[in-house]
Design a protein around this motif. Structure first.
Motif, mmCIF file in Angstrom:
data_model
loop_
_atom_site.group_PDB
_atom_site.id
_atom_site.type_symbol
_atom_site.label_atom_id
_atom_site.label_comp_id
_atom_site.label_asym_id
_atom_site.label_seq_id
_atom_site.Cartn_x
_atom_site.Cartn_y
_atom_site.Cartn_z
ATOM 1 N N LEU A 116 0.829 -1.200 0.000
ATOM 2 C CA LEU A 116 0.000 0.000 0.000
ATOM 3 C C LEU A 116 0.869 1.257 0.000
ATOM 4 C CD1 LEU A 116 -2.588 -0.917 2.800
ATOM 5 C CD2 LEU A 116 -2.676 -1.494 0.378
ATOM 6 N N SER A 117 0.255 2.390 -0.416
ATOM 7 C CA SER A 117 0.958 3.669 -0.316
ATOM 8 C C SER A 117 0.934 4.142 1.136
ATOM 9 C CB SER A 117 0.268 4.694 -1.205
ATOM 10 O OG SER A 117 -0.980 5.038 -0.642
ATOM 11 N N GLY A 118 1.747 5.155 1.437
ATOM 12 C CA GLY A 118 1.810 5.666 2.804
ATOM 13 C C GLY A 118 0.450 6.121 3.318
ATOM 14 N N GLY A 119 -0.301 6.818 2.469
ATOM 15 C CA GLY A 119 -1.616 7.309 2.872
ATOM 16 C C GLY A 119 -2.577 6.164 3.140
ATOM 17 N N GLN A 120 -2.504 5.123 2.284
ATOM 18 C CA GLN A 120 -3.389 3.968 2.475
ATOM 19 C C GLN A 120 -3.032 3.213 3.750
ATOM 20 O OE1 GLN A 120 -2.504 2.145 -1.284
ATOM 21 N NE2 GLN A 120 -4.433 2.795 -2.210
ATOM 22 N N GLN A 121 -1.729 3.069 4.023
ATOM 23 C CA GLN A 121 -1.304 2.383 5.242
ATOM 24 C C GLN A 121 -1.854 3.115 6.466
ATOM 25 O OE1 GLN A 121 2.938 2.497 4.701
ATOM 26 N NE2 GLN A 121 3.000 0.519 3.679
ATOM 27 N N GLN A 122 -1.784 4.457 6.414
ATOM 28 C CA GLN A 122 -2.246 5.244 7.547
ATOM 29 C C GLN A 122 -3.751 5.043 7.744
ATOM 30 O OE1 GLN A 122 -4.151 8.082 8.019
ATOM 31 N NE2 GLN A 122 -3.505 8.274 10.158
ATOM 32 N N ARG A 123 -4.501 5.003 6.617
ATOM 33 C CA ARG A 123 -5.952 4.803 6.718
ATOM 34 C C ARG A 123 -6.261 3.430 7.306
ATOM 35 N NH1 ARG A 123 -8.170 6.014 0.947
ATOM 36 N NH2 ARG A 123 -6.021 6.512 0.388
ATOM 37 N N VAL A 124 -5.499 2.401 6.898
ATOM 38 C CA VAL A 124 -5.717 1.062 7.455
ATOM 39 C C VAL A 124 -5.422 1.084 8.957
ATOM 40 C CG1 VAL A 124 -4.985 -1.353 7.420
ATOM 41 C CG2 VAL A 124 -5.237 -0.100 5.278
ATOM 42 N N GLY A 125 -4.392 1.852 9.344
ATOM 43 C CA GLY A 125 -4.063 1.969 10.767
ATOM 44 C C GLY A 125 -5.232 2.534 11.564
ATOM 45 N N VAL A 126 -5.895 3.565 11.025
ATOM 46 C CA VAL A 126 -7.040 4.155 11.720
ATOM 47 C C VAL A 126 -8.220 3.187 11.697
ATOM 48 C CG1 VAL A 126 -8.620 6.108 11.826
ATOM 49 C CG2 VAL A 126 -6.254 6.479 11.126
ATOM 50 N N ALA A 127 -8.427 2.529 10.533
ATOM 51 C CA ALA A 127 -9.529 1.561 10.431
ATOM 52 C C ALA A 127 -9.352 0.453 11.464
ATOM 53 C CB ALA A 127 -9.581 0.965 9.024
#
Lengths: 310, 396
Positions: free
Chosen positions: A136-147
């Motif tokens: 995943l891209s950095g932004g997507q990884q961060q979103r998965v972290g919040v999810a």
């Protein structure tokens, strides 16, 4: 509501957090700001007992956090850290399912929840559920972290510099998303950052910390108008506090009755943006229009400037 | 010459690029065929062999087929880049070389004579290595998935066993030695594997928790790793000697220990020594593997409410596993080799053949022990490499 009472953390002779008391409001975003070494992360980590306080206590909805084992407490509290901390050996879906699995949810319920969260965070489940974090891209990884932190529907979400590793454009998007998420789920969010602009953009309340002490905890406008001391004034940026104040208010809130001959601005735009627009176009006034297409009134340059005073 | 012409000739050279590895292999193979004997004829198993050239032993068509296949393989090794073609050429070459050795042995052995020995000569071994290298190089270029590599290995082993069982090579000296020792061969193979795997298993059971503790308590690390390092520097023979006294005393003092088969010599000291040698790589790799686990993943795991045990078993160990398995791979290959020495103190295993062969100056008997050891070590390395790669999902 999270009540922090006289919370202190000492390591040897160093006092990292010094008798902090605060009442963190429910269903809102509270931001703790401070320079590095101010004790802001330690304060946050004492709320979910990743750090055990030396003295003082934390109450969540009136119940002392020490009334249950730490790991059970943490399963009820979402936790997001800088650099996301995703498990590299587990897929996106498995990462998100972590806390529900710990809580022993049924498979069907977990699957449904994972799917729902991926949709909410604009990640196509068919494409991303079985992907690994490194794909995943950095932004997507961060979103998965919040999810992942929201998976078990926690009432409280703790975030430790969650957007620190993102580039400015992705960070702005992540901040927008967080505001949406907060409105959608009504979660009580406590977020730690060193970035005052981020604090003002996200926080309905902002706490300023320095060398272990809580200097002020208030609404952003109050911090600007009545800073408790020089440090808070410097942290909030004394030189452009008038503009910061304008950025905290929307055109809809400040609109005056009546009509005028001028450009149209959105009711959701900040006064800072409206003023900038008027200065740029050389006009003296603008019409304020709601999203529904109904006029909310008008704004003059003079009226906006009046709002920029203490 | 103009610069254009230079560019042109460089381009042309690139188009007819010569494979450097192939050229070296072909040179080595050709030199071996020209200057070294392909088979050695011995009147009995302990006299030195007389060299025999292939040309005088094979029929005309055999020489022709052999020469043509090797020449073709040489051309492909030097000039063809396609890894599949190179692999096919190398395997074809290996088959021809093996069959030629078998045919030469049959030609040199009088019917019914059980005394003469026909051994593969230096040229045979050089060709085997050269073609083997060409095949492994081609396989590496093909980048097969781990499962495919295991399949290739299994196929190679099955085909080899079937061909050996069929009797094609029965007149070659190593197989003669096998025929003499057939009854002892499989038991010694089993004993060899049992010693290597048993000591590894016991070492894993002790070293894994020890590694975890060393990681958790950094103060223990220098002491534990230092001690194991010292053990590692003791030569195997010396360690056997050191263990002989306490194990012998133990067996003498407690009859039930002796009843379990534990004595000052034999399998027990060998197993204990191998176990001790196995500890360091596993403990060190467990510590290194756990150190490599992302701090933020561990912090997130704690933050989400995993217990210490869950963090260890669900996050830390899975992420450290590839490194830990690499340590186990080192130990397994090391043990398979080291068990050989156990034969010196009556521990059994394939080393029995090796040391008997050395004692009788019967090099074929040495090979009967050594070749299976090499095959087992190679197979173990390949299997565990495939396992490590499969389990390392983070680099999928």
């Amino acid at each position: 509501m999270i009540t922090v009472e006289n919370l202190t953390k000492r390591y040897g002779i160093a006092t990292v957090v010094d008798a902090v008391s605060m009442a963190i409001p429910r269903n809102a975003i509270s931001v703790i700001v401070g320079t590095s070494g101010s004790g802001k992360s330690t304060l946050l980590r004492m709320i979910n007992r990743l750090v055990e306080p030396s003295s003082g206590r934390v109450l969540i909805d009136g119940a002392d956090t020490r009334s249950e084992p730490a790991h059970l407490l943490r399963r009820r509290i979402g936790y997001v850290i800088q650099g996301h901390g995703l498990f590299p050996h587990r897929t996106v879906a498995e990462n998100i399912a972590t806390v529900p699995r710990l809580l022993g949810w049924e498979d069907a319920r977990i699957r449904a929840r994972v799917e729902e969260l991926l949709q909410v965070f604009q990640l196509d489940p068919a494409k991303y559920a079985d992907a690994f974090p490194h794909q995943l891209s950095g932004g997507q990884q961060q979103r998965v972290g919040v999810a992942r932190a929201l998976a078990a529907e926690p009432a409280v979400l703790l975030m430790d510099e969650p957007f620190g590793a993102l580039d400015p454009i992705i960070r702005a998007k992540a901040q927008e998303d967080l505001l949406d998420i907060q409105r959608r789920f009504g979660t009580t969010i406590v977020l730690v950052t060193h970035d005052m602009d981020e604090a003002f953009r996200l926080g309905s309340h902002v706490a300023v910390m320095s060398v272990g002490k809580l200097l002020q905890f208030d609404r952003p406008a109050a911090l600007l108008r009545h800073p408790a001391d020089d440090f808070v004034a410097r942290m909030t940026g004394a030189s452009d506090r008038a503009m910061k104040l304008l950025s905290l208010m929307t055109a809809g809130e400040a609109a005056l009755p009546g009509v005028c001959d001028g450009p149209t601005v959105a009711a959701s735009a900040s006064l800072r943006d409206v003023l900038s627009e008027l200065l740029w176009s050389g006009r003296g006034a603008a019409m304020v229009m709601g999203e529904d297409g109904i006029a909310r009134g008008h704004l003059t340059v003079a009226a906006i400037l009046e709002r920029a005073r203490p | 010459m103009t610069s254009n012409a230079i560019t042109l000739s460089v381009t042309r050279l690139r188009a007819y690029r010569i494979d450097a590895l192939g050229a070296v292999l072909v040179a080595a193979g050709a030199a071996a065929l020209l200057f070294l004997p392909f088979v050695l004829f011995k009147a009995n198993r302990i006299v030195p062999g007389e060299p025999r050239a292939l040309t005088e032993l094979l029929p005309l068509w055999g020489n022709f087929a052999c020469g043509a296949t090797l020449a073709l393989a040489a051309l492909i090794a030097v000039g063809v880049g396609d890894a599949r073609v190179r692999l096919a050429a190398a395997l074809g070459g290996l088959v021809v070389v093996a069959l030629a050795a078998a045919a030469a042995a049959n030609a040199l052995t009088p019917a019914g004579n059980r005394v003469v020995r026909v051994a593969a000569g230096p040229a045979f071994w050089v060709l085997l290595v050269v073609l083997g290298l060409m095949a492994t190089d081609a396989l590496t270029r093909l980048r097969p998935r781990p499962a495919m590599r295991v399949l290739y290995l299994a196929l190679t082993l099955v085909v080899s066993v079937l061909v050996l069982a069929h009797g094609t090579f029965d007149n070659l000296s190593v197989m003669r030695e096998y025929a003499v020792n057939a009854g002892r061969f499989m038991p010694e193979v089993r004993r060899h594997l049992w010693l290597a795997l048993g000591s590894l298993g016991a070492a894993v059971i002790v070293a894994l928790p020890l590694g975890i503790v060393c990681y958790r308590v950094p103060k223990l690390r220098p002491g534990v790793l230092g001690t194991l390092n010292v053990v590692q520097t003791i030569p195997a023979i010396a360690l056997f000697g050191i263990l002989m006294a306490p194990l012998g005393a133990l067996a003498a003092a407690a009859p039930w220990v002796s009843a379990l088969g534990i004595h000052g010599i034999g399998a027990a000291p060998a197993a204990v020594a191998l176990f001790l040698y196995s500890l360091l790589p596993i403990v060190a790799n467990t510590v290194a593997g756990l150190k490599r686990v992302s701090r933020s993943a561990v912090e997130a795991a704690h933050g989400m409410g995993m217990t210490e045990w869950q963090v260890l078993t669900q996050v830390e160990l899975p992420l450290a596993l590839p490194v830990i398995l690499t340590g186990i791979r080192v130990v397994l290959v090391q043990n398979i080799g080291m068990v050989t020495v156990a034969a010196l103190i009556g521990g059994g295993g394939l080393g029995t053949f090796v040391f008997q062969g050395i004692g009788q100056t019967a090099i074929d008997l040495v090979l009967l022990g050594a070749i299976p050891i090499v095959v087992m070590a190679f197979s173990a390395a390949l299997l565990l490499d495939a396992l490590v790669e499969t389990l390392d999902r983070t680099k999928a």
